[in-house]
Write an enzyme that holds these catalytic residues in place. Structure first.
Site, mmCIF file in Angstrom:
data_model
loop_
_atom_site.group_PDB
_atom_site.id
_atom_site.type_symbol
_atom_site.label_atom_id
_atom_site.label_comp_id
_atom_site.label_asym_id
_atom_site.label_seq_id
_atom_site.Cartn_x
_atom_site.Cartn_y
_atom_site.Cartn_z
ATOM 1 N N GLN A 45 0.700 -1.274 -0.054
ATOM 2 C CA GLN A 45 0.024 -0.017 0.184
ATOM 3 C C GLN A 45 0.921 1.211 -0.097
ATOM 4 O O GLN A 45 1.454 1.758 1.090
ATOM 5 C CB GLN A 45 -0.892 -0.034 1.314
ATOM 6 N N ARG B 12 -4.393 4.335 4.251
ATOM 7 C CA ARG B 12 -3.545 4.913 3.174
ATOM 8 C C ARG B 12 -3.817 4.159 1.754
ATOM 9 O O ARG B 12 -4.581 3.036 1.740
ATOM 10 C CB ARG B 12 -2.098 4.599 3.165
ATOM 11 N N ALA C 279 -11.678 3.169 3.597
ATOM 12 C CA ALA C 279 -10.762 2.303 2.962
ATOM 13 C C ALA C 279 -9.719 2.881 1.995
ATOM 14 O O ALA C 279 -10.062 4.210 1.649
ATOM 15 C CB ALA C 279 -11.709 1.074 2.323
ATOM 16 N N HIS C 280 -8.923 2.135 1.385
ATOM 17 C CA HIS C 280 -7.963 2.824 0.447
ATOM 18 C C HIS C 280 -8.546 3.629 -0.628
ATOM 19 O O HIS C 280 -9.466 3.166 -1.247
ATOM 20 C CB HIS C 280 -6.780 1.902 0.085
ATOM 21 N N ASN C 281 -7.948 4.715 -1.062
ATOM 22 C CA ASN C 281 -8.239 5.350 -2.468
ATOM 23 C C ASN C 281 -9.824 6.108 -2.450
ATOM 24 O O ASN C 281 -10.245 6.433 -3.340
ATOM 25 C CB ASN C 281 -7.968 4.495 -3.484
#
Lengths: 345, 345, 345
Positions: free
Chosen positions: A196, A216, A237-239
């Site tokens: 990540q 991240r 969550a990511h993004n």
């Protein structure tokens, strides 16, 4: 702290009706406020308490002013005016600048002299901390993080490496920004971790609730724009990207790569699946499952509200036979059509 | 870190089509990658970005290879190959062995010399910590815990007494393993605590998300087998057992004594009631309520997806009258039968 | 620890049938207990294990006693009796009184000499800590908090300023009491923080699960009365009040100003909207959305249980056409009435 009512009215931009010399030392609800306290009416359900309030002054709208027996501060948005008045009466306690003896600071960290670093906090290499920042006790700031001026980490906050926090943010205890996103590739039944490599990027004036987690990004960053407000125990969550001034209530969850617009409100325990897009000015009730994009402004809801268990059991049993009902209905329509000779619809 | 594309292809077992001398220094999405970066295509929705990518090389499947204008690494599982390539390009930063001055270590703890114990962490009596373990800052390891080699506690992790963590595990900030299960006996309206005497037992290669909690067992252990991956803010109750290589997304919850098989995936916010059994290869959508055992492999779902509030209100009103509808339908069938003389089905 | 069975029976108030001299050193499940261990039967599903248990004695009800081949402790409430027996056999480890060297204690804090303050904990100004309190490692107690005697903060607990915790409470790792409630006023699209001036007030014998958050009140306090038990990852918003001996399972959430009565049970992942009232002795299933007041004692449920994905997709499609079905049904009733000449119901 004591403020004259006249001064307070001016500071918050409300119209004073009453004695400007009244001294205000505190705030209270209409039902329980006592002399020297300021109250407010923003929810009409409480209007009945106006006549008998023990408050020395009440913030309210023009429409309700006539019901009030004490001094009033008349304004279009009483709750907002109350927020400002209470902030004047109860300023956030200032933290003494400096670094606690028990804090552990990497040699290459750049910490503004006006910042306050609490006991037992740990700050990594190349971290940059701006003016008037407060890092509360027990916090961990990993390497290369950046914290803008006047931001406050209350206590026991974790920023993982390279997290960027803007100015005037407020991070509550136990929040974790920048832990790895949940990225896994499957190799014949075994999971292989996908590094990540993105960051968490927070704009200015962002608030993060207690024990909330923001992961991240996988390749690019997870972004919370200026003015985003997250309650407690939320998972981002990511993004994910959240637009300016969007607020989410407790226990909400947003899956990976979903984009949420600006000025949205997301209810508590609501979940959004990944890879969808929510437009600006979208409002979603609590406990909803958002399974597709809602690009258009509006009000959306889901879930089946609780009811008596016996009624619920009956409903669920009926739902399990809904397909049969639909088939019966189709057959009935055919039969009735053949009896009457009329087309059905 | 820079790697020649030919070397990378060999290391990850992909077929190189292009110049092996290209130097790869980083990774990026198809849309944003620039020279020197490696990208990948695993979701066909992004295929349209292939032709114009600025990446120096792309990992993709045979089927998509012809669309790509730059060097390719062709493989059956591009996402897995990407995971491996990114791990080579971005190895996890090594922590310096040794014990931070500010860490507090009980005299009887046995800590391998190659382990790294971060600042302000606290390690109790008779704890055993293996080779190359990293205990990040602010972690608390209570007495008699055991941590296998190469496991990493990122920061502010808590292991309650006697927790056993296998090798190569990754525990994210704020996670708590081994807190008491929620065991209460009722004594005429008052709750009496039931001592929680089991442990938490983690196999190898387990990942635990930020602020996730795994409770210790009541009598026997709570067990997460090898390769289990838990996202953030998940609750695992006492005496749950999760099989090898099962993954759960954020905010899921599993109630006491439930057994989950291997190679399952559980969606975010999904809840499983206690004392049920989920078989191997079971996949459950997000936000589902699993109220009974699903012993058979398959794909299961629940919950009512969100819709416009006006439509939802109408649906809920209809649902409250579903029982009436079913009764009307039954009566209609009887009447129509008496009109036509035919049996209904 | 070893206790004679006769002594144990007397201490827990059960009727002994068997040899009082049997030495009991531990506890175990019926299936796995071995010599010297005590077991219990409270769930009839496990009755089949009675005949062949390896336990030296079993706690059970009169009704099941005849099936048991070993010594028995007969009682009306075997689970409660087991809780007491296990507490005798496994007393909570005592913490050594005193303040760890690495703890950071404000000069004005008043800490009873019998209290134990763990390493790397931070205690603020004017905090008052009672007799036999344990503050586990890595905890942060902000200014003016008050902790009653025998309360135990396991580790890494945060109490924000002015939080009041009663006697004999148990706060698990990562729990946060007294973070700001989520109070925001809207100023033309921007959120303005409403100061959160109330406290968190916990009665006696309250248990708070790992990573659970309880927010401070906006004006008045957030209150958890005596004997309230909260599991892990629960969110309690500002100004909630929870009555005596109410228990909530993991991941539940209660929105602002909601009042819950005494002796209630709230299932895991259940959410309650704000500003509602739940009466005494109300029991709510897991994963329910409580969208209105339930003042009356009873059992309430919600949510759609998970099913095979294909059946669920069909059901959701049918639900989207439920309104059409209802309209068809209405028309059919009219037509059949005109055919038969009878009024429909």
């Amino acid at each position: 702290m004591s403020i004259r009512l006249g001064e307070l009215a001016e500071a918050v931009g409300a119209e004073l009706r009453g004695d400007p010399e009244i001294a205000i030392q505190g705030v209270g609800t209409l039902q329980r406020a006592t002399e020297g306290q300021l109250s407010f009416l923003s929810n009409s359900a409480y209007r009945r308490y106006l006549a008998e309030t023990g408050a020395s002054a009440v913030i309210l709208s023009e429409e309700a002013a006539s019901d009030c027996s004490v001094a009033t501060l008349v304004t279009d948005n009483p709750y907002l005016t109350y927020a400002r008045a209470a902030s004047l009466l109860f300023p956030v306690a200032e933290a003494a600048p400096g670094i606690a003896d028990s804090a552990v600071i990497a040699a290459s960290a750049e910490i503004d002299k006006s910042a306050s670093i609490g006991p037992c906090s740990v700050i990594g290499e190349r971290v940059r901390i701006g003016a008037d920042v407060v890092v509360g006790p027990g916090s961990v700031i990993e390497s290369e993080c950046e914290i803008g001026e006047q931001t406050r980490l209350v206590a026991r906050v974790t920023l993982c490496h390279r997290t960027r926090v803007g100015a005037r943010c407020l991070l509550h205890p136990g929040s974790v920004l920048g832990a790895d996103g949940f990225g896994l590739a499957n190799d014949q039944g075994r999971w292989v971790k996908v590094p990540q490599l993105g960051r968490v990027w927070l704009g200015d004036d962002v608030e993060i609730g207690a024990n909330t987690t923001v992961d991240r990004g996988a390749l690019e960053d997870t972004i919370l724009h200026d003015g985003v407000k997250l309650d407690n125990l939320i998972q981002i969550a990511h993004n994910v990207e959240v637009g300016e001034h969007t607020a989410m209530a407790g226990c909400a969850g947003v899956a990976g790569s979903t984009k949420i617009g600006r000025n949205c409100t997301i209810g508590g325990q609501t979940g959004l699946v990944g890879h969808i897009t929510i437009g600006d000015n979208v409002h979603i009730s609590g406990a909803a499952l958002v399974s597709r994009s809602f690009p258009k402004a509006g009000y959306y809801s889901g879930n089946l509200p609780a009811m008596e268990n016996s009624a619920w059991r009956k409903l669920i049993a009926r739902l399990r036979r809904l397909d049969d009902m639909a088939k019966d209905l189709k057959l009935l329509k055919k039969k009735v059509k053949s009896l009457t000779g009329e087309s059905f619809k």
